[in-house]
Design a protein around this motif. Structure first.
Motif, PDB file in Angstrom:
ATOM      1  N   VAL A 152      -1.640   8.156   8.327  1.00 37.09           N
ATOM      2  CA  VAL A 152      -0.556   7.438   7.574  1.00 37.09           C
ATOM      3  C   VAL A 152      -0.961   7.903   6.101  1.00 37.09           C
ATOM      4  CG1 VAL A 152       0.154   5.022   6.788  1.00 37.09           C
ATOM      5  CG2 VAL A 152      -0.230   5.433   9.364  1.00 37.09           C
ATOM      6  N   GLU A 177       2.709   3.706   1.993  1.00 36.94           N
ATOM      7  CA  GLU A 177       1.965   3.712   3.346  1.00 36.94           C
ATOM      8  C   GLU A 177       2.412   2.692   4.068  1.00 36.94           C
ATOM      9  OE1 GLU A 177      -2.337   3.416   2.952  1.00 36.94           O
ATOM     10  OE2 GLU A 177      -2.434   5.318   1.958  1.00 36.94           O
ATOM     11  N   ASN A 178       2.658   1.542   3.371  1.00 37.82           N
ATOM     12  CA  ASN A 178       3.291   0.297   4.227  1.00 37.82           C
ATOM     13  C   ASN A 178       4.701   0.601   4.776  1.00 37.82           C
ATOM     14  OD1 ASN A 178       1.131  -1.392   3.600  1.00 37.82           O
ATOM     15  ND2 ASN A 178       2.015  -1.892   1.455  1.00 37.82           N
ATOM     16  N   GLN A 181       4.141   2.650   7.901  1.00 39.80           N
ATOM     17  CA  GLN A 181       3.590   1.980   8.897  1.00 39.80           C
ATOM     18  C   GLN A 181       4.710   1.202   9.479  1.00 39.80           C
ATOM     19  OE1 GLN A 181       0.110   0.756   7.157  1.00 39.80           O
ATOM     20  NE2 GLN A 181      -1.280   1.468   8.931  1.00 39.80           N
ATOM     21  N   GLU A 182       5.417   0.403   8.865  1.00 37.07           N
ATOM     22  CA  GLU A 182       6.350  -0.365   9.322  1.00 37.07           C
ATOM     23  C   GLU A 182       7.114   0.310  10.238  1.00 37.07           C
ATOM     24  OE1 GLU A 182       8.801  -2.403   6.241  1.00 37.07           O
ATOM     25  OE2 GLU A 182       6.968  -3.424   5.628  1.00 37.07           O
ATOM     26  N   ASP A 184       6.771   3.305  11.682  1.00 38.13           N
ATOM     27  CA  ASP A 184       6.047   3.710  13.026  1.00 38.13           C
ATOM     28  C   ASP A 184       5.939   2.324  13.915  1.00 38.13           C
ATOM     29  OD1 ASP A 184       5.290   6.064  11.690  1.00 38.13           O
ATOM     30  OD2 ASP A 184       3.231   5.439  11.599  1.00 38.13           O
TER      31      ASP A 184
END
Ligand code: C5P
Length: 226
Positions: A152, A177-178, A181-182, A184
């Motif tokens: 990530v 990054e957030n 990640q969300e 994903d």
């Protein structure tokens, strides 16, 4: 008897687009960006003002939409995308579309229609297709399946560099990054054709590899298998 198909899947920001484009160009195959199709439909839904939870209205809109890829005069390796004759090549990369696309792509009716269109584009083979479910669902009989990954942190770092090149400096590494990640999470946990590595896919972890190293690996795998 169809021409070969290469399937390239993986999470957001793993470098799929660049790698797929270069591989297609070097092998003389057609490049198919299925993420662009989900993005174009998302743009259309946002544009139409239909509520994002009104699945039957969305299904109706998608069943009547026409998506076209046309050659780009300025950049032949990166086609333009049109939906209902609107050129949405730039618009589908907006933060707004990116924020909503996973929810739209999770809808069964949307996937059924777009997978049908993708299989139609690939029916004669001769393509390199990138997405989340190409090796598992769209072209399960592809001759070569690649699963591209990266951490990530690395994917966010690459996205930041890309945005900075475009002069968009209003987002931090942590925010990216957030967001990654969300996306994903929703792509991997949805009910229909979630993001998965096909059992017969070759995984390439790209954190410490250049684009050239990744494309060379894929091209040599292709030559070994055909
Ligand atoms: O690859 P890209 O980031 O443009 O994809 C945008 C979104 O479209 C993904 O986050 C995913 O929700 C959806 N998608 C999908 N299946 C594909 C390609 C993309 O669900 N084959």
């Amino acid at each position: 008897n169809r021409q070969p198909i290469v399937a390239i899947d993986g999470p957001a920001g793993a470098g799929k687009s660049t790698v797929t484009r270069v591989v297609a160009q070097q092998l003389g195959l057609l490049y198919l960006d299925t993420g662009a199709m989900y993005r174009a439909v998302t743009w259309l839904v946002l544009q139409s003002g239909i509520a994002l939870d009104d699945e039957s209205a969305i299904a109706e809109l998608v069943s009547q939409c026409q998506i076209k890829f046309v050659e780009n005069q300025q950049n032949e390796s990166s086609p333009q995308i049109l939906i209902n004759d609107y050129d949405v090549t730039q618009a589908i990369r907006s933060m707004e579309v990116t924020a909503q696309v996973s929810a739209i792509a999770a809808l069964h009716s949307v996937r059924t229609e777009l997978v049908r269109q993708q299989q139609n584009i690939g029916k004669k083979g001769g393509i390199v297709a990138e997405g989340r479910d190409i090796g598992t669902n769209v072209f399960p009989d592809a001759e070569l399946k690649i699963f591209l990954t990266a951490s990530v942190q690395e994917r966010a770092r690459r996205r930041l560099l890309e945005l900075q090149k475009q002069g968009q400096e209003n987002v931090t590494l942590e925010q990216l990054e957030n967001l990654i990640q969300e996306r994903d999470m929703s792509d991997s946990n949805r009910t229909f054709a979630p993001l998965r590595k096909a059992i017969d896919a070759v995984e390439i972890q790209t954190d410490n590899l250049s684009i050239v190293e990744v494309t060379n690996q894929i091209i040599s795998l292709y030559k070994q298998q055909l």
